[in-house]
Design an enzyme around this catalytic site. Structure first.
Site, PDB file in Angstrom:
ATOM      1  N   ASN A   6       0.918  -1.112  -0.013  1.00 14.57           N
ATOM      2  CA  ASN A   6       0.117   0.113   0.055  1.00 14.57           C
ATOM      3  C   ASN A   6       0.859   1.336   0.007  1.00 14.57           C
ATOM      4  O   ASN A   6       2.245   1.167  -0.254  1.00 14.57           O
ATOM      5  CB  ASN A   6      -1.027   0.030   1.228  1.00 14.57           C
ATOM      6  CG  ASN A   6      -2.475   0.459   0.705  1.00 14.57           C
ATOM      7  OD1 ASN A   6      -2.681   1.605   0.475  1.00 14.57           O
ATOM      8  ND2 ASN A   6      -3.494  -0.329   0.430  1.00 14.57           N
TER       9      ASN A   6
ATOM     10  N   HIS B 283       2.545   3.209   2.174  1.00 15.58           N
ATOM     11  CA  HIS B 283       3.684   3.419   2.628  1.00 15.58           C
ATOM     12  C   HIS B 283       4.960   2.521   1.809  1.00 15.58           C
ATOM     13  O   HIS B 283       6.066   2.811   1.684  1.00 15.58           O
ATOM     14  CB  HIS B 283       3.753   2.723   3.893  1.00 15.58           C
ATOM     15  CG  HIS B 283       5.102   3.314   4.817  1.00 15.58           C
ATOM     16  ND1 HIS B 283       6.016   2.154   5.023  1.00 15.58           N
ATOM     17  CD2 HIS B 283       5.422   4.258   5.530  1.00 15.58           C
ATOM     18  CE1 HIS B 283       7.014   2.961   5.780  1.00 15.58           C
ATOM     19  NE2 HIS B 283       6.563   4.237   5.999  1.00 15.58           N
ATOM     20  N   CYS B 284       4.448   1.491   1.211  1.00 15.70           N
ATOM     21  CA  CYS B 284       5.351   0.465   0.712  1.00 15.70           C
ATOM     22  C   CYS B 284       5.651   0.955  -0.770  1.00 15.70           C
ATOM     23  O   CYS B 284       6.894   0.578  -1.204  1.00 15.70           O
ATOM     24  CB  CYS B 284       4.448  -1.018   0.092  1.00 15.70           C
ATOM     25  SG  CYS B 284       3.806  -1.708   1.482  1.00 15.70           S
ATOM     26  N   ILE B 285       5.314   2.230  -1.391  1.00 14.15           N
ATOM     27  CA  ILE B 285       5.317   2.334  -2.558  1.00 14.15           C
ATOM     28  C   ILE B 285       6.231   3.755  -2.565  1.00 14.15           C
ATOM     29  O   ILE B 285       6.603   4.319  -3.615  1.00 14.15           O
ATOM     30  CB  ILE B 285       4.486   2.441  -3.447  1.00 14.15           C
ATOM     31  CG1 ILE B 285       3.347   3.693  -2.973  1.00 14.15           C
ATOM     32  CG2 ILE B 285       3.395   1.471  -3.787  1.00 14.15           C
ATOM     33  CD1 ILE B 285       2.236   4.171  -4.024  1.00 14.15           C
TER      34      ILE B 285
END
Length: 379
Positions: A353, A355-357
């Site tokens: 999501n 934060h991951c990108i």
């Protein structure tokens, strides 16, 4: 010209600042692989563009894009966002990009972790990952930062810090045998100290249920300020997430940070549970050795997977029944920042999501001092 250093950040007096400290910018990568992003990645690209646009209201944003997708990405992103040509295997900048560390005298350097696609040939999510493993070096050079290359496999989503000496992570991820099988927790802590400047490691158990990253902390728990964390939560004891979050809560309540303080734990409701629909599964191209994404699969959805910018918090909107309540909870935790919700189910379908990108580029100006507590770990 930037260079590869043979020292360590701790030896050089540097530390990893918290995400809620000042940034000079933020980096993303552009999604395109059709075996991970449905319908040729067009819906995911719209979601990534929305995230980048939201963050750009707070700080400069750069997006790395393949040569094939450059014109398309440039047309979908606002002019204020910098677009640079950059090869990668997928679009998870948090995990493949550099972790920046800063010093008291204005230094900013990059930690270039070894990346093996969350588990290598025995447990990873795709092959090859060689271009992903070069992304941190490329970002560091563009940002003019010298870099360190630790002898350790790690993804940025596996760690959260308070900027004052404390790091939280999960045993499920860092002790996964497909990452650093020759290291025990003590050895891992030494490297985290040497390359991030932390003095205290708090170990939680497992991450969010069905998280294909082997339990990244950024989907489960995050610092909102020194001494305070937010934890994904459900009161439904029949949900498998209940035991995971309950165990994490108990460990957090027993822990102390690098300044010997007990933590204040804020429980943040989880969305759903959510599952992949038939239409979403059918929109993917066939994969040769990649991860399977069948209909009915539980999605590792969490509102903790937000990004903290200089003046905004960009949160995922995932469940119309829970979004408003989660937004209210997050706004209370970040009263000085504007909360922006972005519909991000298309990012979730790819395995992560907001934060991951994303990966922040911290400012080295006006940052908090390094903790002076002795290095220790807390269960």
């Amino acid at each position: 010209m930037t260079k590869l250093l043979d020292t360590t950040p701790a030896a050089d007096g540097l530390r990893m600042p918290a995400e809620f400290e000042a940034h000079d910018g933020c980096w993303l990568l552009w999604p395109e692989r059709p075996d991970n992003w449905r319908l040729g990645a067009r819906p995911a690209q719209a979601a990534f563009a929305a995230v980048a646009t939201a963050i750009a209201t707070s700080e400069p944003v750069t997006v790395g894009v393949s040569a094939r997708q450059y014109v398309n990405a440039r047309s979908m992103l606002p002019d204020a966002i910098r677009v640079v040509e950059m090869s990668s295997n997928d679009a998870w900048m948090r995990d493949v990009g550099p972790t920046f560390v800063v010093g008291k005298n204005g230094e900013r350097r990059a930690v270039d972790w070894v990346f093996n696609a969350w588990g290598g040939l025995n447990g990873g999510l795709y092959f090859p990952w060689d271009q992903d493993d070069l992304v941190a070096r490329k970002v560091a050079e563009i940002e003019g930062a010298d870099r360190y290359r630790p002898p350790m496999i790690l993804e940025g989503g596996a760690i959260h810090v308070d900027g004052a000496g404390t790091l939280i992570t999960t045993e499920e991820c860092l002790t996964d045998p497909n990452r650093n099988p020759h290291m025990d927790k003590g050895q891992l802590e030494i490297l985290l100290h040497e390359y991030l400047g932390v003095t205290n490691v708090i170990w939680l158990g497992k991450g969010v249920v069905d998280d294909e990253t082997n339990g990244h902390i950024d989907n489960l728990c995050a610092f909102v300020k020194p001494g305070e964390v937010v934890l994904t939560w459900t009161d439904n004891k029949r949900d498998p997430q209940y035991k995971v979050s309950q165990d994490a809560y108990e460990r957090l309540m027993e822990a102390r940070d690098a300044n010997d303080r007990r933590l204040k734990v804020h429980k943040l409701i989880q969305p759903g549970p959510l599952e992949r629909t038939v239409a979403e599964a059918e929109g993917l191209d066939a994969s040769d050795g990649g991860v399977m994404r069948p209909a009915g699969q539980r999605l590792a959805a969490s509102y903790v997977n937000f990004y903290v910018g200089n003046s905004v918090v960009v949160m995922p909107l995932l469940d119309p029944k829970r979004d408003r309540e989660a937004a209210a909870q997050l706004q209370k935790l970040f009263p000085e920042r504007r909360l922006i919700g972005v519909k991000s189910r298309e990012i979730l379908l790819g395995g992560g999501n907001i934060h991951c990108i994303t990966q922040q580029v911290p400012s080295a100006r006006g940052t908090a001092p390094v903790a002076t507590a002795r290095r220790k770990s807390r269960r």
